[in-house]
Write a protein that holds these residues in place. Structure first.
Motif, mmCIF file in Angstrom:
data_model
loop_
_atom_site.group_PDB
_atom_site.id
_atom_site.type_symbol
_atom_site.label_atom_id
_atom_site.label_comp_id
_atom_site.label_asym_id
_atom_site.label_seq_id
_atom_site.Cartn_x
_atom_site.Cartn_y
_atom_site.Cartn_z
ATOM 1 N N GLY A 101 50.440 -0.405 9.831
ATOM 2 C CA GLY A 101 49.686 -1.407 9.092
ATOM 3 C C GLY A 101 50.611 -2.106 8.104
ATOM 4 O O GLY A 101 51.832 -2.085 8.251
ATOM 5 N N ILE A 102 50.002 -2.707 7.103
ATOM 6 C CA ILE A 102 50.801 -3.349 6.062
ATOM 7 C C ILE A 102 50.755 -2.456 4.832
ATOM 8 O O ILE A 102 49.692 -1.968 4.446
ATOM 9 C CB ILE A 102 50.252 -4.748 5.732
ATOM 10 C CG1 ILE A 102 50.488 -5.670 6.924
ATOM 11 C CG2 ILE A 102 50.907 -5.306 4.488
ATOM 12 C CD1 ILE A 102 49.850 -7.014 6.773
ATOM 13 N N THR A 103 51.920 -2.250 4.234
ATOM 14 C CA THR A 103 51.985 -1.413 3.049
ATOM 15 C C THR A 103 52.232 -2.290 1.830
ATOM 16 O O THR A 103 53.089 -3.163 1.875
ATOM 17 C CB THR A 103 53.143 -0.416 3.183
ATOM 18 O OG1 THR A 103 53.057 0.210 4.447
ATOM 19 C CG2 THR A 103 53.095 0.611 2.081
ATOM 20 N N LEU A 104 51.474 -2.058 0.792
ATOM 21 C CA LEU A 104 51.834 -2.640 -0.502
ATOM 22 C C LEU A 104 52.565 -1.554 -1.260
ATOM 23 O O LEU A 104 52.124 -0.403 -1.299
ATOM 24 C CB LEU A 104 50.605 -3.066 -1.291
ATOM 25 C CG LEU A 104 49.807 -4.258 -0.778
ATOM 26 C CD1 LEU A 104 48.727 -4.618 -1.790
ATOM 27 C CD2 LEU A 104 50.696 -5.452 -0.526
ATOM 28 N N VAL A 105 53.687 -1.920 -1.845
ATOM 29 C CA VAL A 105 54.478 -0.897 -2.507
ATOM 30 C C VAL A 105 55.069 -1.476 -3.791
ATOM 31 O O VAL A 105 55.480 -2.624 -3.828
ATOM 32 C CB VAL A 105 55.578 -0.352 -1.572
ATOM 33 C CG1 VAL A 105 56.327 -1.472 -0.919
ATOM 34 C CG2 VAL A 105 56.541 0.555 -2.301
ATOM 35 N N ALA A 106 55.052 -0.663 -4.823
ATOM 36 C CA ALA A 106 55.620 -1.111 -6.097
ATOM 37 C C ALA A 106 56.644 -0.096 -6.556
ATOM 38 O O ALA A 106 56.294 1.040 -6.862
ATOM 39 C CB ALA A 106 54.527 -1.275 -7.143
ATOM 40 N N ASP A 107 57.909 -0.509 -6.557
ATOM 41 C CA ASP A 107 58.885 0.275 -7.308
ATOM 42 C C ASP A 107 59.027 -0.417 -8.663
ATOM 43 O O ASP A 107 58.328 -1.393 -8.945
ATOM 44 C CB ASP A 107 60.207 0.404 -6.545
ATOM 45 C CG ASP A 107 60.879 -0.938 -6.330
ATOM 46 O OD1 ASP A 107 60.261 -1.962 -6.655
ATOM 47 O OD2 ASP A 107 62.014 -0.951 -5.835
ATOM 48 N N LEU A 108 59.924 0.086 -9.485
ATOM 49 C CA LEU A 108 60.005 -0.489 -10.830
ATOM 50 C C LEU A 108 60.381 -1.963 -10.788
ATOM 51 O O LEU A 108 59.856 -2.776 -11.543
ATOM 52 C CB LEU A 108 61.037 0.283 -11.659
ATOM 53 C CG LEU A 108 60.514 1.552 -12.305
ATOM 54 C CD1 LEU A 108 61.650 2.301 -12.968
ATOM 55 C CD2 LEU A 108 59.446 1.224 -13.333
ATOM 56 N N PHE A 109 61.309 -2.305 -9.889
ATOM 57 C CA PHE A 109 61.739 -3.695 -9.806
ATOM 58 C C PHE A 109 60.561 -4.604 -9.462
ATOM 59 O O PHE A 109 60.319 -5.620 -10.122
ATOM 60 C CB PHE A 109 62.855 -3.808 -8.758
ATOM 61 C CG PHE A 109 63.435 -5.182 -8.603
ATOM 62 C CD1 PHE A 109 63.689 -5.984 -9.718
ATOM 63 C CD2 PHE A 109 63.753 -5.686 -7.352
ATOM 64 C CE1 PHE A 109 64.238 -7.246 -9.573
ATOM 65 C CE2 PHE A 109 64.302 -6.949 -7.204
ATOM 66 C CZ PHE A 109 64.543 -7.726 -8.311
ATOM 67 N N SER A 110 59.793 -4.208 -8.446
ATOM 68 C CA SER A 110 58.609 -4.994 -8.094
ATOM 69 C C SER A 110 57.659 -5.097 -9.272
ATOM 70 O O SER A 110 57.159 -6.175 -9.597
ATOM 71 C CB SER A 110 57.853 -4.330 -6.950
ATOM 72 O OG SER A 110 58.606 -4.321 -5.795
#
Lengths: 501, 795, 136, 127
Positions: free
Chosen positions: A69-78
């Protein structure tokens, strides 16, 4: 909690749709606009806090496991970039209240503004390269419309070039994604990273070719040399609030995408790719700043400076060390804030002194000392003067460059820094110090109802450049953590694909 | 100490407000700060003289290894006292000198910021912290030089000073960062310990060169000296404070501070002595030729800075002692003389020495101050300037290398300095009373009190030099040498060669002063500085920069869309093509085509229609050919198992053709606008891009067997997602987020089309009228984009 | 483009095309079709109608303005995704009612999403076409 | 068949780019259309063309009959086609308005936002 990853998309989306449905109620749109922007910023801050406490976060849209599927992902930079988006959104939303004319307002200006925020946030949060394309398109079409909204000849001519060149970039982006999928069988960026690192599904040489295609596609959007033509052709044509928003966000999304792919996916041949990035970085800095030196129109001057600053960001990426990436992230936050502040100030200059052209203005040093300070602080920050925000960013880059013994790029960056100072003092000397060319020029006083929306964002942004400089530690520490995540993508891959995958 | 530095910034920010509130008292209130600082620093004298040092450190940006660290030893204390003490004098003076200026509040702001930054510079213990304050002095200097901002000359001088010192500063930053890396510490106080390592490093020449550029630019050393005389555009208190007593000595401070780590090598001595000597002679040579009081003082300041640099280059106890003595002496007399020049300017309306004369009756106190300070400058006993000159001569006379040359140059420059002193201190006050633009009176109290104090100090220390030796010069020398030193200063060292040189200097100086007019005519004929000087180089560089910028911008950003596209496409072809040829595996790309007849037919149709599009002479033909391509592509989709794509492509194609027909009829007929050459060029570039894409497709399709995520969709489409049309399931479920973005794009596009068509600029002219193209007129007065947006119609 | 043939034809074609578009939308999950194709077919029908008659009459045919249709479509689409969020699942997690219906098949949020797509596409195309046609 | 498709793609790119490099506005917008065909067809081709075999599951079955075309690129292209349509429509209207505002469709004369310093009157140079 996973909702926090979604809110930066949903809030602007719903704000935009509500504004669209309230088409004939301008007052309601203005209110929704501010509320939506404030909520967006709040959600972004919440996301940042969450990510900095709990590490990289991912959510699988539709509950389909990655990489399907599609993943939304947040690292610190994002997360940092989403916060910057929220910040720009709120400041410009407020500034717009005092500067956008009623006609534009009643033709969907606020709906467009929030759609742009949605597109930008989406680009920062998606973990899927085709989904990134979609968010790029959302952002682009919205920027096309905002650029042309109002329909003056200048705007249309600027938009014409802007649209054509960016569509070329999109077509290239799309083709690159198609090829990437065909050779790896996946669109998930974490999965792509794993496959290209493993090197068994795709030959490294072919991966480098793909990297070059993405470099050009994103390079156009980021405004790299020699692909930046659309930017100086168009950025000075729409109302200043829009220019400020574009300057704060659009090219930065291009840079973000470059950073993402050249830290996550294409790191198999750094000697080739990242050296090339450094060369382009140097050329971008120099051509951008020389372009700025040649300008006498404030908006064009600042537009060329966007390009020059992109060079610094790329330098941080090209050096590819923990320090340089931290410097790049800090620089990103700094330049978004400082540059937008300058654009917004130039709008006030235009209102009070009557023009954007430096030959036609002057006398503001006496007429409006507060404005002088509001210009001077971000201008000096941009020029990298200590202890403002730009200095620490440049210091980190310089130090990183000296550590890796890339002396040429350090020398270029320092020289460009001096030229930046030169062109900032040009605005200062002409618009503020010099007397107004018409001795009896009446300095328009800002009406009380426009005063607050115009000055509040400028004051906040100027204050931020000072805080980011004088109290740099928490921000720089955050950037350092974010850089560490970029340099070692295993946590990112783990967060997206899970342990077993 | 941290408070001492930071309080300046805090107080500075209140200054404009205070001046607005209490226009008459603000000056008196603000002066309390430098006075308090002076007192505090003075209170540290005894302890520091005993050899104790003070250190404070607050963590600032630990991620970058930067502390707000301060360190007080003899060297920094000497500087700190000069900065705060003369700061108080200048602030008081300025409150009278600029009493009528509406921007006085801002002046206080800048001056106090400068003072705090300067204190920060000399007290900082961290390389980067030092740089932070260093740059702050540059920027406050910029604001102060340009204080009379209405004048173009002020603005240009401010910019010049900023660019020269700022440019030097950037080089220095690189040097300091490298130094920190090589030394392994960024603490100035512990740098001396790693001197060996630094000097042995491969990077030593680079570090030295970069740091020296910064220091020389700041301290107005040749060839960077030219900004200093131009900086005399600043109000006189600024000249006195920044450009003679303090800021220009920051470079000297840095040399002194870093000499334990960087000094003592052949490179150091060669560069520092050479530049110092050149500056010393050049400054003195130019000083006496000036007619503007402030420029005379500026050039003689350059000369004095040259002396300081020269002495630090020589190194060792004697020369270091001499440097510090000259430093103190110079700050005292030059500060006073600048303030005198300001008073003269303020009272008479001119600074031209040829127009000044016989003022001793009208301005007795100012005259007395001038006389004392001038005597100190000329090196007359029993003033402190004499003591300083004695040790200076002694240091050159006993220099380890080239003592004869150095001494000769020292005497030469000192002779000329005597002449300059005469011009400043004697000429305006004695001789025939000249007519001046304003009728002169004695300057007000606030304008003579400070200078008198400084001149008085010159006398006091001249008579009692042991005072300064014990509390300032000795601890400072020890700090520079990073070890104990025997330092004494006496007024009367007895008869020796140095004394003879001093007397010779005075005699020659007096001679030149008397015959200066004749000598001046001779010197002017010889002058090459104007033609070949570095200032001309600066001007040329600036012009060249502007021309280069214009040229580059016109070249790159020329407005021709096709040029932009050609460039972008060419870059893509080169970058991607080169990488493909160099890095990718091309085997397998070349293979025989395999196809069925009807496929071949469609292929031929597409190729023919594509070619037809490019050759079409009418709009309709082009659109028709385009439509043919689109429908044929849809056919391909059907043939190769993509019915959804085909349906969408058909529908979209129909609508697109519909739109094209609606719109393109509004555009003019096709015309051939480009030349045959240009068309060929474009065709070659376009074809090479096309060939590149073909090549890529062939490379990629050479090896078709890959594991795709597709199997997951096939597996789960029915069971989990409950749909048999996998493409649709992907669109609305597996990758529904894409589709959400996609309909957003559509919505915005519709809004955009609507706005484009319905929202026109308020005063839109008919297209026909536009087509007439009164082009030039139009361009001159482009109605700005915001014409409708701004105050009038705005909200 | 005054054509009696076209006018007559479109009178009969319009309902047929609209019916077909809804059919394409509903069966899209199982056979070729879906919200996009359905929306495009429906709007093509209105486009033809506009061509045959004029914008005014085409507008009158619609119960709401195209702009509303866009907003409505977007809301429906996002709402279909939010249902699962209320239940604690990630955004756009499909929820199905397992009783199959004729033609449509099973009812579920992806279908609702597709309806949103359909409405948006119709709104968008009609906004563009009406605006352009009114220029003429 | 890939080889033939590869040639077609190359031709579409070349023609599209060539048209975009013309001076006439109308040609540029036609070029943009060709470019999007090219990109779509490229995705289609590089992901393996297979005659027949749409990715549909027969009624009653739980998975499609092997071999079947990869449905994902099809979904991507579909998305790209629709996005392309929206953007094209906007671009078309924008170009038309730009023509109306500038009074010419010759791009060499549409430079008022960035005329070089020295040639403020260059507008009519190449009428």
């Amino acid at each position: 909690m996973t909702l926090l990853l979604l809110l930066p998309l949903l809030i602007p989306f719903l704000t935009a749709v509500t504004a669209l449905l309230a088409w004939h109620n301008r007052l309601l749109q203005r209110r929704i606009n501010v509320v939506g922007a404030a909520l967006h910023l709040a959600a972004a801050l919440g996301l940042l806090v969450w990510v900095s406490r709990e590490g990289i976060q991912a959510v699988q849209i539709g509950n389909w496991p990655a990489p399907f599927g599609i993943t939304l992902v947040a690292d610190l930079f994002s997360a940092i970039m989403v916060v910057m988006t929220g910040l720009m959104g709120l400041t410009v939303a407020i500034y717009s209240l005092g500067s956008i004319d009623a006609r534009r307002e009643s033709f969907g200006y606020y709906a467009l503004l929030h759609t742009l925020l949605m597109g930008v946030s989406g680009a920062f949060l998606t973990g899927d390269i085709f989904n990134l394309y979609v968010w790029f398109e959302v952002m682009l079409i919205t920027s096309f419309v905002l650029m042309a909204l109002g329909g003056s000849q200048e705007q249309l001519e600027g938009a014409l070039k802007y649209v054509t060149i960016n569509l070329l970039s999109s077509a290239l982006f799309l083709a690159s994604v198609g090829i990437l999928y065909s050779v790896t069988g996946t669109l998930n960026m974490a999965d792509l990273a794993r496959q290209i690192q493993a090197g068994d599904t795709v030959a490294p040489g072919l991966a480098t070719v793909l990297g070059m295609m993405f470099l050009v596609a994103f390079g156009i959007k980021a405004g790299l040399f020699p692909l930046f033509f659309w930017l100086p052709a168009s950025y000075h044509t729409p109302p200043i609030a829009i220019t400020a928003l574009f300057s704060g966000l659009l090219t930065k999304v291009g840079v973000y995408a470059l950073v993402r792919i050249f830290t996550l996916i294409f790191v198999h041949d750094i000697a080739y790719t990242h050296t090339l990035l450094l060369i382009i970085a140097g050329l971008t800095m120099v051509t951008g700043v020389l372009g700025a030196v040649a300008q006498m129109e404030v908006r064009r001057l600042l537009s060329f400076h966007i390009i020059s600053q992109i060079g610094y960001l790329l330098m941080g990426l090209g050096l590819y060390t923990a320090l340089s990436l931290a410097g790049m992230i800090f620089f990103m936050a700094h330049v978004i804030i400082a540059k937008s502040a300058l654009f917004l100030v130039s709008g006030v200059i235009r209102r009070q002194a009557g023009s954007y052209h430096l030959k036609e203005v002057g006398g503001l040093y006496r007429a409006n000392p507060a404005l002088a300070a509001l210009f001077f602080v971000p201008a000096m920050a941009l020029a990298g003067l200590p202890p403002l925000s730009g200095f620490w960013a440049k210091l980190a880059l310089v130090r990183a460059g000296l550590e890796t013994e890339d002396y040429a790029i350090v020398a270029v960056s320092l020289a460009v820094s001096l030229l930046t100072l030169f062109s900032m003092t040009k605005i200062w000397a002409e618009a503020f110090w010099k007397d107004h060319p018409q001795p009896e020029h009446p300095f328009a006083r800002l009406a009380p109802q426009t005063r607050r929306p115009l000055l509040l964002p400028v004051v906040s942004l100027a204050a931020l450049t000072v805080i980011l400089g004088v109290a740099a530690e928490p921000f720089f520490a955050l950037a350092t953590d974010a850089a560490a995540q970029l340099l070692d993508p295993s946590a990112y891959i783990q967060a997206v694909l899970g342990g077993g995958a | 100490m941290t408070i001492a530095v930071l309080s300046g910034f805090g107080v500075a920010l209140t200054a404009p407000w205070l001046q607005g509130r209490l226009p008459r008292r603000a000056g008196w209130l603000l002066i309390l700060l430098p006075l308090a600082l002076t007192a505090w620093f003075a209170a540290q004298l005894p302890r520091v003289a005993e050899g104790t040092t003070l250190a404070e450190s607050v963590s600032w940006i630990p991620s970058l290894g930067i502390d707000l660290a301060f360190y007080l030893d003899g060297l920094s204390l000497t500087f700190a006292l000069l900065i705060s003490g003369i700061g108080a004098v200048v602030l008081l003076y300025a409150s009278a000198y600029l009493a009528d200026d509406p921007l006085l509040g801002r002046f206080y702001l800048y001056l106090l910021v400068f003072m705090a930054s300067m204190l920060g510079t000399v007290l900082a213990d961290n390389l980067i912290t030092l740089f932070v304050f260093w740059e702050l002095t540059s920027i406050s200097s910029y604001l102060l030089i340009g204080f009379k901002h209405s004048y173009g000359t002020s603005r240009a001088a401010a910019l010049q000073a900023l660019l020269v010192t700022g440019g030097g500063g950037l080089a220095m930053l690189a040097g300091l960062v490298l130094l920190g890396q090589v030394a392994g510490t960024s603490n100035l106080s512990s740098l001396a310990a790693s001197g060996e390592r630094v000097r042995a490093s491969d990077l030593y020449p680079a570090i030295l060169g970069l740091v020296l550029v910064g220091a020389f630019a700041k301290s107005a050393q040749f060839p960077f000296h030219f900004w200093l005389p131009n900086a005399m555009e600043a109000p006189t208190p600024v000249s006195a404070y920044l450009h003679s007593a303090t800021m220009v000595k920051a470079g000297v401070y840095l040399l002194a501070r870093l000499s334990p780590a960087l000094g003592g090598t052949v490179e150091w001595q060669g560069l520092v002595i050479g530049v110092g000597a050149a500056t010393m002679v050049l400054g003195a040579y130019l000083a006496w030729q000036q007619v503007d009081l402030k420029r005379i003082l500026a050039y003689s300041t350059i000369s004095a800075l040259g002396i300081l640099v020269l002495l630090l280059g020589v190194g060792g106890a004697l020369a270091t002692k001499a440097a510090l003595t000259v430093l103190v002496a110079h700050s005292l007399y030059k500060g006073a003389l600048f303030l005198v020049a300001g008073a003269l300017d303020h009272e008479t309306g001119t600074r031209d020495v040829t127009q000044l004369g016989g003022l001793r009756r009208a301005m007795p106190i100012t005259g007395a101050v001038a006389l004392l300070a001038g005597a100190s400058m000329a090196g007359l006993p029993p003033l402190f300037g004499f003591v300083a000159k004695e040790v200076f001569y002694k240091a050159t006379y006993e220099a380890p290398d080239l003592p004869a040359l150095l001494t000769a140059l020292a005497v030469l420059s000192s002779v000329l300095t005597v002449v300059a002193a005469g011009l400043v201190a004697l000429k305006p006050f004695f001789g025939v009373r000249a007519h001046t633009p304003r009728h002169p009176h004695e300057a007000p109290l606030r304008m003579w009190l400070g200078p008198l104090f400084l001149a008085g100090l010159s006398v006091l220390l001249g008579v009692w030099p042991a005072l300064v030796a014990e509390y300032s010069v000795k601890p400072a020398t020890e700090a520079v040498l990073a070890g104990p030193a025997k330092v004494e200063l006496v007024l009367w060292p007895g008869v020796n060669p140095v004394l003879a040189l001093s007397l010779l200097t005075l005699a020659l100086g007096a001679g030149v002063y008397v015959f200066r007019h004749a000598l001046l005519a001779w010197a002017r004929r010889l002058d090459v500085g104007k033609r070949l000087g570095p200032e001309r180089g600066y001007g040329r560089a600036l012009d060249g920069l502007l021309r280069l910028a214009d040229w580059q911008t016109d070249l790159l950003q020329n407005g021709y869309l096709r040029f932009y596209l050609i460039t972008i496409v060419a870059v893509t072809v080169v970058l991607v093509g080169y990488t493909a040829l160099a890095e990718a595996d091309l085997s397998g790309a070349l293979r025989a085509p395999e196809m069925r007849v009807y496929e071949g037919a469609i292929a031929v149709v597409i190729l023919a229609a594509t070619y037809a599009v490019t050759r079409a002479h009418s709009r309709l033909a082009a659109v028709a050919a385009l439509g043919t391509v689109g429908y044929s592509v849809a056919l391909l989709y059907i043939l190769f198992g993509a019915p959804d794509l085909a349906m969408t492509q058909f529908a979209v194609e129909t609508l697109t053709v519909f739109l094209f027909v609606l719109v393109i009829y509004r555009l003019p007929r096709f015309a051939t606008l480009t030349s045959r050459m240009e068309r060929w060029r474009d065709a070659v570039i376009a074809l090479s891009a096309g060939a590149l894409m073909t090549l890529l497709v062939l490379i990629v399709t050479a090896d078709p067997s890959r594991a795709h995520v597709a199997s997951f969709f096939a597996e789960n489409s029915v069971t989990l997602a409950k749909g048999r049309n996998i493409v649709n399931v992907i669109l609305v479920d597996f990758r529904g987020l894409d589709t959400l973005g996609e309909i957003t794009v559509l919505a915005v596009a519709a809004a955009g089309v609507f706005a484009l068509l319905k929202l026109r600029p308020a005063q839109a002219r008919a297209p026909e009228a536009r087509a007439e193209r009164a082009r030039t007129a139009e361009l001159q007065a482009v109605p700005t984009a915001e014409a409708g947006a701004d105050p009038g119609s705005g909200d | 483009m005054d054509s009696l043939v076209l006018r007559t034809a479109i009178r009969y074609l319009l309902p047929l095309l609209l019916l077909f578009s809804v059919f394409a939308l509903l069966r899209g999950h199982n056979e070729p079709g879906g919200g996009f194709v359905g929306g495009l077919v429906a709007s093509s029908a209105f486009a033809l109608y506009t061509l045959a008659f004029d914008v005014q009459r085409a507008r009158q045919l619609l119960p709401v303005t195209p702009r509303r249709l866009i907003g409505l479509g977007l809301l429906v689409a996002v709402f279909s995704g939010l249902i699962s969020v209320l239940a604690g699942d990630p955004f756009m997690t499909a929820r199905w009612d397992n009783r199959p219906l004729p033609v449509v098949g099973k009812l579920g949020t992806p279908l609702l999403f597709d309806v949103g797509v359909y409405l948006t596409v119709v709104g968008v195309v009609l906004t563009i076409i009406f605006a352009l046609a009114e220029e003429e | 068949m890939e080889v033939v498709l590869a040639v077609i793609i190359g031709a579409l790119y070349a023609a599209g780019l060539y048209m975009m490099m013309r001076r006439s506005l109308a040609k540029v917008v036609i070029g943009l259309s060709l470019l999007s065909y090219a990109a779509n067809l490229l995705i289609f081709t590089v992901n393996g063309v297979m005659r027949g075999r749409p990715p549909l599951v027969p009624e009653g079955a739980v998975r499609p009959v092997e071999p079947f075309a990869d449905p994902l690129p099809q979904a991507l292209i579909l998305t790209a086609i629709v996005i392309g349509f929206g953007v094209q429509a906007f671009a078309l209207v924008l170009f038309k308005r730009a023509y109306q505002a500038a009074g010419t469709d010759d791009l060499d004369q549409i430079r008022s936002t960035e005329l070089p310093k020295k040639s403020r009157k260059a507008g009519q140079a190449q009428g």
